[in-house]
Design an enzyme around this catalytic site. Sequence first.
Site, short mmCIF file in Angstrom:
data_model
loop_
_atom_site.label_atom_id
_atom_site.label_comp_id
_atom_site.label_asym_id
_atom_site.label_seq_id
_atom_site.Cartn_x
_atom_site.Cartn_y
_atom_site.Cartn_z
N HIS A 122 0.79 -1.63 0.29
CA HIS A 122 0.10 -0.29 -0.15
C HIS A 122 0.78 1.17 -0.34
O HIS A 122 2.00 1.01 0.85
CB HIS A 122 -0.60 -0.10 1.20
CG HIS A 122 -1.99 0.71 1.49
ND1 HIS A 122 -1.73 2.29 1.55
CD2 HIS A 122 -3.33 1.10 1.53
CE1 HIS A 122 -3.08 2.45 2.20
NE2 HIS A 122 -4.01 2.40 1.78
N ASP A 199 3.14 -4.27 8.41
CA ASP A 199 1.47 -3.20 7.93
C ASP A 199 0.50 -4.53 8.43
O ASP A 199 0.58 -5.20 7.19
CB ASP A 199 1.96 -2.80 6.87
CG ASP A 199 0.75 -2.08 6.53
OD1 ASP A 199 -0.80 -2.27 7.16
OD2 ASP A 199 0.82 -1.68 5.52
N GLN A 202 -4.96 -5.17 7.13
CA GLN A 202 -5.92 -5.96 6.54
C GLN A 202 -6.45 -7.76 7.53
O GLN A 202 -6.50 -7.74 7.84
CB GLN A 202 -5.34 -6.85 5.24
CG GLN A 202 -5.90 -5.16 4.35
CD GLN A 202 -7.48 -4.71 4.65
OE1 GLN A 202 -8.23 -5.04 4.57
NE2 GLN A 202 -6.99 -2.97 3.46
N LYS A 225 -10.51 -0.42 10.68
CA LYS A 225 -10.37 -1.44 10.06
C LYS A 225 -10.90 -2.83 10.41
O LYS A 225 -11.18 -3.25 9.72
CB LYS A 225 -9.90 -1.73 8.95
CG LYS A 225 -9.28 -0.78 7.55
CD LYS A 225 -8.33 -1.26 6.97
CE LYS A 225 -7.99 -0.45 6.11
NZ LYS A 225 -8.28 0.44 4.79
N CYS A 362 -4.35 2.62 -3.85
CA CYS A 362 -3.67 2.99 -3.18
C CYS A 362 -2.09 1.99 -3.36
O CYS A 362 -1.62 1.59 -2.49
CB CYS A 362 -3.69 3.44 -2.02
SG CYS A 362 -4.53 4.32 -1.23
#
Length: 404
Positions: A122, A199, A202, A225, A362
Amino acid sequence: MLTRLATDHRADFPGLVTPTGKPWHYLDTAATAQKPQAVIDAVTAALGKDYATVHRGVYSRSAEMTLAYEAARRRVAAFIGGAEDEVVFTRGATEAINLVAATWGEANVGAGDRILLSQLEHHSNIVPWQMLAQRKGAHIDVCPLTDDGRIDLDAAAALLTPAHKLVALAHVSNVLGGVLDIARAAELAHGVGAKLLVDGCQAVARIGVDVAALDCDFYAFSAHKLYGPTGIGALWAKAEILADMPPYQGGGAMIDKVSFAGTTYAPAPQRFEAGTPAIVEAVGFAAACDYVDAIGLSAIHAHESALVAELRDALGAMNDVTLFGPADSAGIVSFLLDRVHPHDLGTILDEEDVAIRAGHHCAQPLMEHLGVPATARASFGLYSSQEDIAALVRGIERTRRIFG
Ligand code: PMP
Protein backbone atom coordinates in the site's frame (compact mmCIF):
# COMPACT_ATOMS: atom_id res chain seq x y z
CA MET A 1 -20.74 -25.05 4.16
CA LEU A 2 -20.82 -21.43 5.34
CA THR A 3 -20.82 -20.66 9.03
CA ARG A 4 -23.74 -18.85 10.63
CA LEU A 5 -21.62 -15.82 11.40
CA ALA A 6 -23.43 -13.33 9.17
CA THR A 7 -26.87 -14.56 10.28
CA ASP A 8 -25.88 -14.27 13.90
CA HIS A 9 -24.19 -10.88 13.75
CA ARG A 10 -25.50 -8.85 10.81
CA ALA A 11 -28.11 -7.22 13.02
CA ASP A 12 -25.31 -5.84 15.22
CA PHE A 13 -24.40 -3.45 12.39
CA PRO A 14 -26.87 -0.58 11.87
CA GLY A 15 -24.87 0.61 8.85
CA LEU A 16 -25.77 -2.44 6.78
CA VAL A 17 -29.10 -1.12 5.49
CA THR A 18 -29.92 1.35 2.74
CA PRO A 19 -31.74 4.62 3.49
CA THR A 20 -34.99 2.84 2.49
CA GLY A 21 -34.33 -0.01 4.91
CA LYS A 22 -33.22 -2.65 2.39
CA PRO A 23 -30.11 -4.81 3.00
CA TRP A 24 -26.98 -3.03 1.83
CA HIS A 25 -24.54 -5.42 0.19
CA TYR A 26 -21.41 -3.86 1.58
CA LEU A 27 -18.37 -5.47 -0.02
CA ASP A 28 -15.81 -2.79 0.84
CA THR A 29 -14.71 -3.87 4.31
CA ALA A 30 -11.04 -3.82 3.25
CA ALA A 31 -11.43 -0.04 2.88
CA THR A 32 -13.21 0.32 6.20
CA ALA A 33 -15.42 -1.96 8.29
CA GLN A 34 -18.96 -1.16 9.38
CA LYS A 35 -19.37 -0.65 13.11
CA PRO A 36 -21.21 -2.92 15.54
CA GLN A 37 -23.66 -1.31 17.98
CA ALA A 38 -21.30 -2.23 20.84
CA VAL A 39 -18.65 0.10 19.40
CA ILE A 40 -21.18 2.84 18.69
CA ASP A 41 -22.45 2.57 22.28
CA ALA A 42 -18.93 2.69 23.73
CA VAL A 43 -18.09 5.78 21.66
CA THR A 44 -21.39 7.45 22.58
CA ALA A 45 -20.77 6.93 26.30
CA ALA A 46 -17.17 8.13 26.04
CA LEU A 47 -18.29 11.22 24.15
CA GLY A 48 -21.25 11.76 26.49
CA LYS A 49 -21.69 10.76 30.09
CA ASP A 50 -18.08 9.62 30.60
CA TYR A 51 -16.33 12.42 28.70
CA ALA A 52 -13.34 14.24 30.19
CA THR A 53 -9.70 14.73 29.34
CA VAL A 54 -7.00 12.25 30.34
CA HIS A 55 -3.71 12.35 32.24
CA ARG A 56 -4.22 15.84 33.69
CA GLY A 57 -7.43 16.18 35.64
CA VAL A 58 -7.44 15.89 39.41
CA TYR A 59 -11.21 15.40 39.38
CA SER A 60 -12.69 11.92 39.39
CA ARG A 61 -14.20 11.94 35.84
CA SER A 62 -10.78 12.65 34.36
CA ALA A 63 -9.14 10.02 36.54
CA GLU A 64 -11.73 7.49 35.33
CA MET A 65 -11.23 8.48 31.72
CA THR A 66 -7.46 8.12 32.18
CA LEU A 67 -8.04 4.60 33.48
CA ALA A 68 -10.28 3.86 30.49
CA TYR A 69 -7.70 5.25 28.03
CA GLU A 70 -4.89 3.18 29.54
CA ALA A 71 -7.17 0.14 29.76
CA ALA A 72 -7.79 0.59 26.02
CA ARG A 73 -4.04 0.48 25.44
CA ARG A 74 -3.83 -2.79 27.43
CA ARG A 75 -6.80 -4.17 25.51
CA VAL A 76 -5.33 -3.35 22.11
CA ALA A 77 -1.94 -4.76 23.15
CA ALA A 78 -3.54 -7.99 24.35
CA PHE A 79 -5.51 -8.26 21.10
CA ILE A 80 -2.25 -8.73 19.18
CA GLY A 81 -0.29 -10.52 21.89
CA GLY A 82 1.83 -7.51 22.91
CA ALA A 83 2.54 -5.74 26.19
CA GLU A 84 0.84 -2.46 27.10
CA ASP A 85 4.01 -0.36 27.13
CA GLU A 86 4.69 -1.53 23.56
CA VAL A 87 1.59 0.09 22.05
CA VAL A 88 1.57 3.68 20.81
CA PHE A 89 -1.77 5.12 19.76
CA THR A 90 -1.54 6.87 16.40
CA ARG A 91 -4.08 8.31 13.95
CA GLY A 92 -3.98 5.04 12.04
CA ALA A 93 -1.64 2.65 10.25
CA THR A 94 -0.41 5.44 7.99
CA GLU A 95 0.74 7.53 10.92
CA ALA A 96 2.20 4.46 12.66
CA ILE A 97 4.45 3.76 9.66
CA ASN A 98 5.36 7.44 9.29
CA LEU A 99 6.23 7.50 13.00
CA VAL A 100 8.68 4.62 12.58
CA ALA A 101 10.22 6.29 9.52
CA ALA A 102 10.55 9.65 11.30
CA THR A 103 12.00 8.30 14.55
CA TRP A 104 13.58 4.86 14.26
CA GLY A 105 14.35 5.46 10.59
CA GLU A 106 15.91 8.83 11.22
CA ALA A 107 18.19 7.31 13.89
CA ASN A 108 19.03 4.00 12.21
CA VAL A 109 19.02 4.41 8.43
CA GLY A 110 21.96 6.18 6.82
CA ALA A 111 23.62 6.83 3.47
CA GLY A 112 24.08 3.63 1.48
CA ASP A 113 21.72 1.62 3.70
CA ARG A 114 18.90 -0.37 2.08
CA ILE A 115 15.22 -0.92 2.79
CA LEU A 116 13.33 -3.89 1.34
CA LEU A 117 9.66 -3.42 0.42
CA SER A 118 7.48 -5.52 -1.88
CA GLN A 119 5.70 -4.93 -5.17
CA LEU A 120 2.27 -5.17 -3.54
CA GLU A 121 2.63 -2.63 -0.73
CA HIS A 122 0.00 0.00 0.00
CA HIS A 123 1.28 3.53 -0.66
CA SER A 124 1.43 4.12 3.08
CA ASN A 125 4.11 1.41 3.30
CA ILE A 126 6.06 2.85 0.36
CA VAL A 127 6.02 6.64 0.44
CA PRO A 128 7.28 7.16 4.05
CA TRP A 129 10.29 4.94 3.21
CA GLN A 130 10.94 6.76 -0.06
CA MET A 131 10.90 10.07 1.83
CA LEU A 132 13.30 8.65 4.43
CA ALA A 133 15.56 7.16 1.74
CA GLN A 134 15.67 10.53 -0.06
CA ARG A 135 16.59 12.36 3.15
CA LYS A 136 19.29 9.84 4.03
CA GLY A 137 20.71 8.71 0.69
CA ALA A 138 19.43 5.17 1.33
CA HIS A 139 18.12 2.75 -1.32
CA ILE A 140 14.81 0.95 -1.70
CA ASP A 141 14.70 -2.62 -3.04
CA VAL A 142 11.46 -4.17 -4.23
CA CYS A 143 10.73 -7.82 -3.55
CA PRO A 144 8.89 -9.42 -6.49
CA LEU A 145 5.71 -11.51 -6.27
CA THR A 146 5.00 -15.13 -7.04
CA ASP A 147 2.77 -15.93 -10.03
CA ASP A 148 -0.29 -16.15 -7.81
CA GLY A 149 0.38 -12.75 -6.23
CA ARG A 150 2.19 -13.44 -2.96
CA ILE A 151 5.33 -11.74 -1.73
CA ASP A 152 8.09 -14.09 -2.86
CA LEU A 153 10.15 -14.71 0.27
CA ASP A 154 12.65 -16.86 -1.64
CA ALA A 155 13.35 -13.78 -3.76
CA ALA A 156 13.56 -11.69 -0.57
CA ALA A 157 16.16 -14.11 0.80
CA ALA A 158 18.25 -13.61 -2.35
CA LEU A 159 17.91 -9.81 -2.22
CA LEU A 160 18.75 -9.25 1.43
CA THR A 161 22.24 -8.06 2.39
CA PRO A 162 23.86 -6.71 5.56
CA ALA A 163 23.20 -3.21 4.13
CA HIS A 164 19.47 -3.76 4.72
CA LYS A 165 18.33 -2.03 7.89
CA LEU A 166 14.61 -2.58 7.42
CA VAL A 167 12.18 -4.94 5.72
CA ALA A 168 8.62 -3.54 5.56
CA LEU A 169 5.88 -5.84 4.27
CA ALA A 170 2.11 -6.23 4.33
CA HIS A 171 0.78 -9.14 6.40
CA VAL A 172 -2.25 -9.37 4.09
CA SER A 173 -2.39 -7.58 0.72
CA ASN A 174 -5.27 -5.11 0.49
CA VAL A 175 -5.67 -5.94 -3.21
CA LEU A 176 -4.88 -9.64 -3.56
CA GLY A 177 -5.54 -10.90 -0.04
CA GLY A 178 -2.50 -13.20 0.16
CA VAL A 179 -1.28 -13.92 3.69
CA LEU A 180 2.46 -13.56 4.28
CA ASP A 181 4.48 -15.97 6.41
CA ILE A 182 5.65 -13.31 8.87
CA ALA A 183 7.71 -15.69 11.01
CA ARG A 184 9.80 -16.55 7.95
CA ALA A 185 10.05 -12.90 6.89
CA ALA A 186 11.29 -12.08 10.41
CA GLU A 187 13.88 -14.85 10.25
CA LEU A 188 15.15 -13.56 6.89
CA ALA A 189 15.26 -9.93 8.04
CA HIS A 190 16.96 -10.77 11.32
CA GLY A 191 19.41 -13.01 9.46
CA VAL A 192 20.99 -9.91 7.91
CA GLY A 193 20.53 -7.73 10.99
CA ALA A 194 17.50 -5.84 9.63
CA LYS A 195 14.29 -5.05 11.50
CA LEU A 196 10.91 -6.20 10.20
CA LEU A 197 7.95 -3.83 10.07
CA VAL A 198 4.61 -5.44 9.31
CA ASP A 199 1.70 -3.50 7.84
CA GLY A 200 -1.07 -5.39 9.60
CA CYS A 201 -3.96 -3.24 8.39
CA GLN A 202 -5.81 -6.02 6.58
CA ALA A 203 -4.63 -8.86 8.81
CA VAL A 204 -5.84 -7.83 12.26
CA ALA A 205 -9.52 -8.19 11.36
CA ARG A 206 -9.08 -11.36 9.31
CA ILE A 207 -6.53 -13.65 10.97
CA GLY A 208 -5.39 -13.97 14.56
CA VAL A 209 -2.21 -11.98 15.16
CA ASP A 210 0.32 -12.76 17.88
CA VAL A 211 3.27 -10.41 17.54
CA ALA A 212 5.36 -12.38 20.02
CA ALA A 213 5.04 -15.58 17.98
CA LEU A 214 5.58 -13.71 14.68
CA ASP A 215 8.79 -12.15 16.05
CA CYS A 216 8.38 -8.99 13.97
CA ASP A 217 9.79 -5.72 15.32
CA PHE A 218 7.00 -3.29 14.40
CA TYR A 219 3.33 -3.97 13.70
CA ALA A 220 1.05 -1.20 12.39
CA PHE A 221 -2.73 -1.20 12.05
CA SER A 222 -5.88 0.96 12.07
CA ALA A 223 -8.94 0.57 14.31
CA HIS A 224 -11.43 1.40 11.55
CA LYS A 225 -10.62 -1.79 9.61
CA LEU A 226 -11.17 -3.75 12.82
CA TYR A 227 -14.80 -2.60 13.28
CA GLY A 228 -13.60 0.32 15.45
CA PRO A 229 -13.64 4.10 14.95
CA THR A 230 -11.67 6.14 12.45
CA GLY A 231 -8.96 8.51 13.68
CA ILE A 232 -7.05 5.95 15.74
CA GLY A 233 -4.65 3.10 15.13
CA ALA A 234 -1.71 1.49 16.81
CA LEU A 235 1.97 1.03 16.42
CA TRP A 236 3.24 -1.97 18.32
CA ALA A 237 7.02 -2.24 18.66
CA LYS A 238 9.30 -4.41 20.76
CA ALA A 239 9.86 -2.62 24.09
CA GLU A 240 13.63 -2.34 23.70
CA ILE A 241 13.28 -0.79 20.23
CA LEU A 242 10.62 1.68 21.37
CA ALA A 243 12.74 2.64 24.39
CA ASP A 244 15.59 3.73 22.11
CA MET A 245 13.52 5.62 19.55
CA PRO A 246 13.80 9.43 19.56
CA PRO A 247 10.56 11.40 20.02
CA TYR A 248 8.09 12.01 17.21
CA GLN A 249 6.03 15.18 17.58
CA GLY A 250 6.82 17.62 20.36
CA GLY A 251 4.19 19.03 22.69
CA GLY A 252 2.24 18.30 25.82
CA ALA A 253 2.07 14.81 27.34
CA MET A 254 5.27 13.54 25.69
CA ILE A 255 7.64 15.30 28.08
CA ASP A 256 9.30 14.62 31.39
CA LYS A 257 10.41 18.20 32.13
CA VAL A 258 10.38 21.31 29.94
CA SER A 259 12.63 24.30 30.42
CA PHE A 260 14.25 26.75 28.02
CA ALA A 261 17.56 25.25 29.05
CA GLY A 262 16.43 21.93 27.59
CA THR A 263 13.58 19.42 27.67
CA THR A 264 13.57 15.80 28.72
CA TYR A 265 11.07 13.32 27.40
CA ALA A 266 8.63 10.84 28.87
CA PRO A 267 9.33 7.13 28.48
CA ALA A 268 7.62 5.16 25.71
CA PRO A 269 4.81 4.97 24.79
CA GLN A 270 3.88 8.46 26.11
CA ARG A 271 6.96 9.91 24.38
CA PHE A 272 5.22 9.32 21.05
CA GLU A 273 1.79 10.70 21.97
CA ALA A 274 2.08 14.49 22.00
CA GLY A 275 -1.08 16.46 22.71
CA THR A 276 -4.53 15.46 23.90
CA PRO A 277 -4.98 11.97 22.50
CA ALA A 278 -7.92 10.40 20.68
CA ILE A 279 -9.61 9.49 23.98
CA VAL A 280 -13.05 8.62 22.64
CA GLU A 281 -11.59 6.67 19.74
CA ALA A 282 -9.34 4.67 22.07
CA VAL A 283 -12.37 3.56 24.07
CA GLY A 284 -14.11 2.58 20.81
CA PHE A 285 -10.96 0.74 19.66
CA ALA A 286 -11.00 -1.37 22.85
CA ALA A 287 -14.71 -2.10 22.39
CA ALA A 288 -13.98 -3.29 18.85
CA CYS A 289 -11.29 -5.66 20.19
CA ASP A 290 -13.81 -7.02 22.71
CA TYR A 291 -16.43 -7.49 20.01
CA VAL A 292 -14.09 -9.31 17.61
CA ASP A 293 -12.54 -11.47 20.34
CA ALA A 294 -15.98 -12.56 21.56
CA ILE A 295 -16.73 -13.91 18.08
CA GLY A 296 -13.21 -15.19 17.55
CA LEU A 297 -10.85 -14.59 14.67
CA SER A 298 -10.68 -18.26 13.76
CA ALA A 299 -14.45 -18.25 13.14
CA ILE A 300 -14.19 -14.96 11.23
CA HIS A 301 -11.32 -16.29 9.12
CA ALA A 302 -13.17 -19.52 8.33
CA HIS A 303 -16.28 -17.55 7.38
CA GLU A 304 -14.45 -15.13 5.10
CA SER A 305 -12.44 -17.97 3.52
CA ALA A 306 -15.66 -19.80 2.65
CA LEU A 307 -17.04 -16.60 1.08
CA VAL A 308 -13.82 -16.11 -0.90
CA ALA A 309 -14.03 -19.67 -2.23
CA GLU A 310 -17.67 -19.19 -3.22
CA LEU A 311 -17.06 -15.85 -4.96
CA ARG A 312 -13.94 -17.09 -6.73
CA ASP A 313 -15.90 -20.12 -7.97
CA ALA A 314 -18.72 -17.90 -9.25
CA LEU A 315 -16.36 -15.45 -10.96
CA GLY A 316 -14.09 -18.24 -12.23
CA ALA A 317 -17.05 -19.73 -14.07
CA MET A 318 -17.49 -16.49 -16.07
CA ASN A 319 -15.30 -16.53 -19.16
CA ASP A 320 -15.12 -12.71 -19.32
CA VAL A 321 -13.77 -12.27 -15.80
CA THR A 322 -10.08 -12.17 -14.81
CA LEU A 323 -9.37 -13.11 -11.22
CA PHE A 324 -6.31 -11.87 -9.34
CA GLY A 325 -4.57 -13.15 -6.25
CA PRO A 326 -4.19 -16.51 -4.53
CA ALA A 327 -7.11 -18.91 -4.07
CA ASP A 328 -6.68 -18.87 -0.29
CA SER A 329 -6.92 -15.08 -0.04
CA ALA A 330 -8.01 -13.71 3.33
CA GLY A 331 -11.35 -12.09 2.64
CA ILE A 332 -10.41 -10.10 -0.50
CA VAL A 333 -11.14 -10.81 -4.18
CA SER A 334 -9.87 -8.54 -6.96
CA PHE A 335 -11.13 -9.04 -10.50
CA LEU A 336 -11.78 -7.43 -13.88
CA LEU A 337 -14.77 -7.80 -16.18
CA ASP A 338 -13.77 -7.67 -19.86
CA ARG A 339 -14.56 -4.41 -21.65
CA VAL A 340 -15.92 -2.76 -18.47
CA HIS A 341 -13.92 -0.28 -16.44
CA PRO A 342 -14.12 -1.13 -12.72
CA HIS A 343 -15.54 2.35 -12.04
CA ASP A 344 -18.44 1.66 -14.43
CA LEU A 345 -19.02 -1.71 -12.81
CA GLY A 346 -18.95 -0.10 -9.36
CA THR A 347 -21.46 2.55 -10.43
CA ILE A 348 -23.91 0.01 -11.86
CA LEU A 349 -23.52 -2.21 -8.80
CA ASP A 350 -24.32 0.77 -6.60
CA GLU A 351 -27.74 0.94 -8.29
CA GLU A 352 -28.23 -2.63 -7.02
CA ASP A 353 -27.22 -1.66 -3.46
CA VAL A 354 -23.90 -3.45 -3.88
CA ALA A 355 -20.81 -1.53 -2.74
CA ILE A 356 -17.42 -2.61 -4.10
CA ARG A 357 -14.14 -0.74 -4.44
CA ALA A 358 -12.90 0.18 -7.89
CA GLY A 359 -9.51 1.74 -8.52
CA HIS A 360 -5.83 1.31 -7.80
CA HIS A 361 -6.45 0.68 -4.08
CA CYS A 362 -3.47 2.90 -3.14
CA ALA A 363 -1.23 0.25 -4.69
CA GLN A 364 -0.13 1.75 -8.01
CA PRO A 365 3.12 -0.26 -8.23
CA LEU A 366 1.03 -3.42 -7.93
CA MET A 367 -1.34 -2.21 -10.68
CA GLU A 368 1.72 -1.61 -12.86
CA HIS A 369 2.91 -5.15 -12.15
CA LEU A 370 -0.53 -6.58 -13.00
CA GLY A 371 -0.58 -4.46 -16.16
CA VAL A 372 -3.93 -2.84 -15.33
CA PRO A 373 -4.85 0.70 -14.29
CA ALA A 374 -7.39 -0.51 -11.75
CA THR A 375 -9.26 -3.54 -10.45
CA ALA A 376 -12.69 -4.17 -8.99
CA ARG A 377 -12.39 -5.46 -5.43
CA ALA A 378 -14.94 -7.22 -3.27
CA SER A 379 -13.89 -7.61 0.34
CA PHE A 380 -15.68 -9.37 3.15
CA GLY A 381 -16.24 -8.80 6.84
CA LEU A 382 -17.71 -10.99 9.54
CA TYR A 383 -21.19 -9.76 8.53
CA SER A 384 -20.81 -10.64 4.83
CA SER A 385 -23.13 -13.31 3.46
CA GLN A 386 -23.96 -15.49 0.48
CA GLU A 387 -26.75 -12.99 -0.30
CA ASP A 388 -24.07 -10.32 -0.77
CA ILE A 389 -22.28 -12.59 -3.25
CA ALA A 390 -25.54 -13.38 -5.06
CA ALA A 391 -26.31 -9.64 -5.34
CA LEU A 392 -22.82 -9.00 -6.71
CA VAL A 393 -23.17 -11.78 -9.29
CA ARG A 394 -26.60 -10.44 -10.35
CA GLY A 395 -25.09 -6.98 -10.69
CA ILE A 396 -22.21 -8.28 -12.82
CA GLU A 397 -24.72 -10.05 -15.09
CA ARG A 398 -26.75 -6.85 -15.45
CA THR A 399 -23.57 -4.87 -16.20
CA ARG A 400 -22.67 -7.38 -18.90
CA ARG A 401 -26.13 -6.93 -20.49
CA ILE A 402 -25.80 -3.12 -20.35
CA PHE A 403 -22.39 -3.25 -22.04
CA GLY A 404 -23.68 -5.74 -24.62
N1 PMP B 1 -1.96 -0.65 4.57
C1 PMP B 1 -2.93 -1.38 4.04
C2 PMP B 1 -2.62 -2.77 3.57
C3 PMP B 1 -4.22 -0.86 3.93
O1 PMP B 1 -5.20 -1.60 3.41
C4 PMP B 1 -4.46 0.47 4.38
C5 PMP B 1 -5.83 1.09 4.26
N2 PMP B 1 -6.39 0.96 2.98
C6 PMP B 1 -3.41 1.18 4.94
C7 PMP B 1 -2.17 0.60 5.02
C8 PMP B 1 -3.59 2.58 5.45
O2 PMP B 1 -4.46 2.59 6.54
P1 PMP B 1 -5.07 3.96 7.06
O3 PMP B 1 -5.58 4.69 5.87
O4 PMP B 1 -6.17 3.53 8.00
O5 PMP B 1 -3.97 4.68 7.76
